[in-house]
Design a protein around this motif. Structure first.
Motif, short mmCIF file in Angstrom:
data_model
loop_
_atom_site.label_atom_id
_atom_site.label_comp_id
_atom_site.label_asym_id
_atom_site.label_seq_id
_atom_site.Cartn_x
_atom_site.Cartn_y
_atom_site.Cartn_z
N THR A 1 0.88 -1.17 0.00
CA THR A 1 0.00 0.00 0.00
C THR A 1 0.92 1.22 0.00
O THR A 1 1.68 1.42 0.95
CB THR A 1 -0.92 0.00 1.24
OG1 THR A 1 -1.69 -1.21 1.23
CG2 THR A 1 -1.86 1.20 1.20
N LEU A 2 0.86 1.97 -1.09
CA LEU A 2 1.78 3.09 -1.26
C LEU A 2 1.43 4.21 -0.28
O LEU A 2 0.27 4.44 0.04
CB LEU A 2 1.73 3.60 -2.70
CG LEU A 2 2.08 2.54 -3.76
CD1 LEU A 2 1.92 3.13 -5.15
CD2 LEU A 2 3.49 2.01 -3.56
N GLY A 3 2.45 4.92 0.16
CA GLY A 3 2.27 6.02 1.11
C GLY A 3 1.68 7.27 0.48
O GLY A 3 1.44 8.25 1.16
N GLY A 4 1.46 7.24 -0.81
CA GLY A 4 0.86 8.36 -1.53
C GLY A 4 0.17 7.83 -2.77
O GLY A 4 0.09 6.62 -2.98
N PHE B 1 -3.21 -1.08 -8.64
CA PHE B 1 -4.57 -0.70 -8.28
C PHE B 1 -4.67 0.77 -7.93
O PHE B 1 -3.72 1.36 -7.43
CB PHE B 1 -5.03 -1.49 -7.04
CG PHE B 1 -5.21 -2.95 -7.26
CD1 PHE B 1 -6.46 -3.46 -7.57
CD2 PHE B 1 -4.15 -3.82 -7.12
CE1 PHE B 1 -6.65 -4.83 -7.75
CE2 PHE B 1 -4.31 -5.19 -7.30
CZ PHE B 1 -5.56 -5.69 -7.62
N SER B 2 -5.85 1.33 -8.14
CA SER B 2 -6.25 2.61 -7.59
C SER B 2 -7.36 2.28 -6.60
O SER B 2 -8.48 1.96 -7.01
CB SER B 2 -6.76 3.55 -8.68
OG SER B 2 -7.13 4.79 -8.09
N GLY B 3 -7.03 2.28 -5.31
CA GLY B 3 -7.98 1.78 -4.31
C GLY B 3 -8.22 0.30 -4.56
O GLY B 3 -7.30 -0.50 -4.58
N THR B 4 -9.47 -0.07 -4.83
CA THR B 4 -9.79 -1.46 -5.15
C THR B 4 -9.95 -1.71 -6.64
O THR B 4 -10.19 -2.83 -7.07
CB THR B 4 -11.09 -1.88 -4.44
OG1 THR B 4 -12.15 -1.02 -4.87
CG2 THR B 4 -10.94 -1.82 -2.93
N THR B 5 -9.78 -0.67 -7.45
CA THR B 5 -9.94 -0.79 -8.90
C THR B 5 -8.64 -1.23 -9.56
O THR B 5 -7.61 -0.56 -9.43
CB THR B 5 -10.39 0.56 -9.51
OG1 THR B 5 -11.59 0.98 -8.88
CG2 THR B 5 -10.60 0.44 -11.01
N LEU B 6 -8.68 -2.37 -10.26
CA LEU B 6 -7.51 -2.87 -10.97
C LEU B 6 -7.24 -1.98 -12.18
O LEU B 6 -8.11 -1.77 -13.03
CB LEU B 6 -7.75 -4.31 -11.44
CG LEU B 6 -6.65 -4.93 -12.30
CD1 LEU B 6 -5.35 -5.07 -11.50
CD2 LEU B 6 -7.11 -6.28 -12.83
N LEU B 7 -6.01 -1.45 -12.27
CA LEU B 7 -5.62 -0.62 -13.41
C LEU B 7 -4.94 -1.45 -14.49
O LEU B 7 -5.17 -1.25 -15.67
CB LEU B 7 -4.69 0.51 -12.95
CG LEU B 7 -5.26 1.48 -11.92
CD1 LEU B 7 -4.19 2.44 -11.45
CD2 LEU B 7 -6.46 2.22 -12.51
N ASN B 8 -4.06 -2.37 -14.08
CA ASN B 8 -3.35 -3.23 -15.02
C ASN B 8 -2.62 -4.32 -14.24
O ASN B 8 -2.32 -4.16 -13.07
CB ASN B 8 -2.34 -2.44 -15.84
CG ASN B 8 -1.85 -3.21 -17.04
OD1 ASN B 8 -2.55 -4.06 -17.59
ND2 ASN B 8 -0.63 -2.94 -17.47
N SER B 9 -2.34 -5.42 -14.94
CA SER B 9 -1.55 -6.48 -14.32
C SER B 9 -0.67 -7.14 -15.37
O SER B 9 -0.97 -7.10 -16.57
CB SER B 9 -2.44 -7.51 -13.63
OG SER B 9 -3.25 -8.17 -14.56
N GLY C 1 -1.41 7.01 -16.56
CA GLY C 1 -2.02 8.17 -17.21
C GLY C 1 -2.64 9.09 -16.18
O GLY C 1 -1.99 9.51 -15.24
N ALA C 2 -3.93 9.38 -16.34
CA ALA C 2 -4.62 10.28 -15.42
C ALA C 2 -5.07 9.58 -14.14
O ALA C 2 -5.48 10.23 -13.18
CB ALA C 2 -5.83 10.91 -16.11
N ASP C 3 -5.00 8.24 -14.08
CA ASP C 3 -5.37 7.51 -12.87
C ASP C 3 -4.22 7.55 -11.87
O ASP C 3 -3.08 7.83 -12.22
CB ASP C 3 -5.70 6.05 -13.19
CG ASP C 3 -7.00 5.90 -13.96
OD1 ASP C 3 -7.95 6.64 -13.65
OD2 ASP C 3 -7.05 5.06 -14.87
N LEU C 4 -4.51 7.25 -10.62
CA LEU C 4 -3.49 7.23 -9.57
C LEU C 4 -3.35 5.83 -8.98
O LEU C 4 -4.35 5.19 -8.66
CB LEU C 4 -3.85 8.23 -8.47
CG LEU C 4 -3.83 9.69 -8.90
CD1 LEU C 4 -4.34 10.59 -7.78
CD2 LEU C 4 -2.44 10.11 -9.34
N ILE C 5 -2.12 5.38 -8.87
CA ILE C 5 -1.82 4.07 -8.31
C ILE C 5 -1.64 4.22 -6.80
O ILE C 5 -0.87 5.06 -6.35
CB ILE C 5 -0.54 3.48 -8.94
CG1 ILE C 5 -0.70 3.37 -10.46
CG2 ILE C 5 -0.20 2.13 -8.32
CD1 ILE C 5 0.60 3.12 -11.20
N ALA D 1 4.30 3.58 -11.11
CA ALA D 1 4.82 2.66 -10.10
C ALA D 1 5.44 1.47 -10.82
O ALA D 1 5.03 1.12 -11.93
CB ALA D 1 3.73 2.19 -9.13
N GLY D 2 6.43 0.86 -10.20
CA GLY D 2 7.06 -0.32 -10.78
C GLY D 2 8.03 -0.93 -9.79
O GLY D 2 8.37 -0.32 -8.78
#
Length: 194
Positions: free
Chosen positions: A84-87, A109-117, A135-139, A92-93
């Motif tokens: 769980t990232l501090g920000g 993930f962004s919260g509980t939403t999967l962005l990519n795997s 992109g415009a989403d936040l990990i 991310a990688g």
């Protein structure tokens, strides 16, 4: 009249280490942890959890997967490491390896939403870097999980990268700009007539 927009957009994409902007790297050096350390564990503001509430910390694979002497690993045959990232970051990688053949998945993930795997089927320690620019989403969370447990298999991570690339939303032109352009055009026509 339709509003004029100046727009740039950032597309989500796979990225390498050199693509990070404003990068912060957790390389797990010099933490002085025990070989087996209880989780949750806070490192550089990021929280690490596992399926067994324990994480391995040792030097014999870190050099292989990340170029440094230390790394983190799972304790169980079908384990996972959740970070769980501090920000919130749009990049991310991490370096990833596994000490035996099988399939593992690295998910962003962004919260509980999967962005990519990504799935890794590399036999042995791969030392592969997996990076994602959302992109415009936040990990906010990274999950590394074993999909094909084998006896004694360990998932290994090193060099967690986080960053924020320049993402800009559409910026509307000032409301008076079209009127100003129309006025300048009118002045040019009047100047031609005279």
């Amino acid at each position: 009249m339709a509003a004029l927009l100046l727009a740039t957009s950032a597309q989500a994409a796979v990225i390498g280490k050199a693509d990070f902007v404003g990068v912060s790297v957790s390389d797990y050096e010099g933490l002085g942890l025990d070989f087996s350390t209880d989780t949750p564990l806070d490192i550089d503001g990021n929280t690490y959890n596992t399926d067994t509430d324990s994480i391995r910390y040792f030097s014999d694979f870190g050099g292989t997967v990340g170029g440094t002497a230390f790394g983190l690993g799972t304790e169980s045959d079908s384990g996972f490491i959740e970070i769980t990232l501090g920000g919130s970051y749009n990049q991310a990688g991490l370096q990833f390896g596994q000490d035996a053949a099988g399939t593992a998945r690295i998910s962003f993930f962004s919260g509980t939403t999967l962005l990519n795997s990504f799935e890794n089927t590399t036999t042995g320690i791969g030392g592969i870097f997996y990076g994602w620019d959302a992109g415009a989403d936040l990990i906010t969370r990274v999950l590394v999980e074993d999909l094909s447990p084998t006896n004694g298999r360990i998932l290994e991570i090193d060099d967690l990268h986080t960053g924020n690339s320049a993402v800009t939303a559409p910026v509307p032109l000032p409301a008076g700009l079209p009127l100003m352009l129309l006025g300048l055009g009118g002045l040019a026509v009047m100047r031609r007539k005279s």
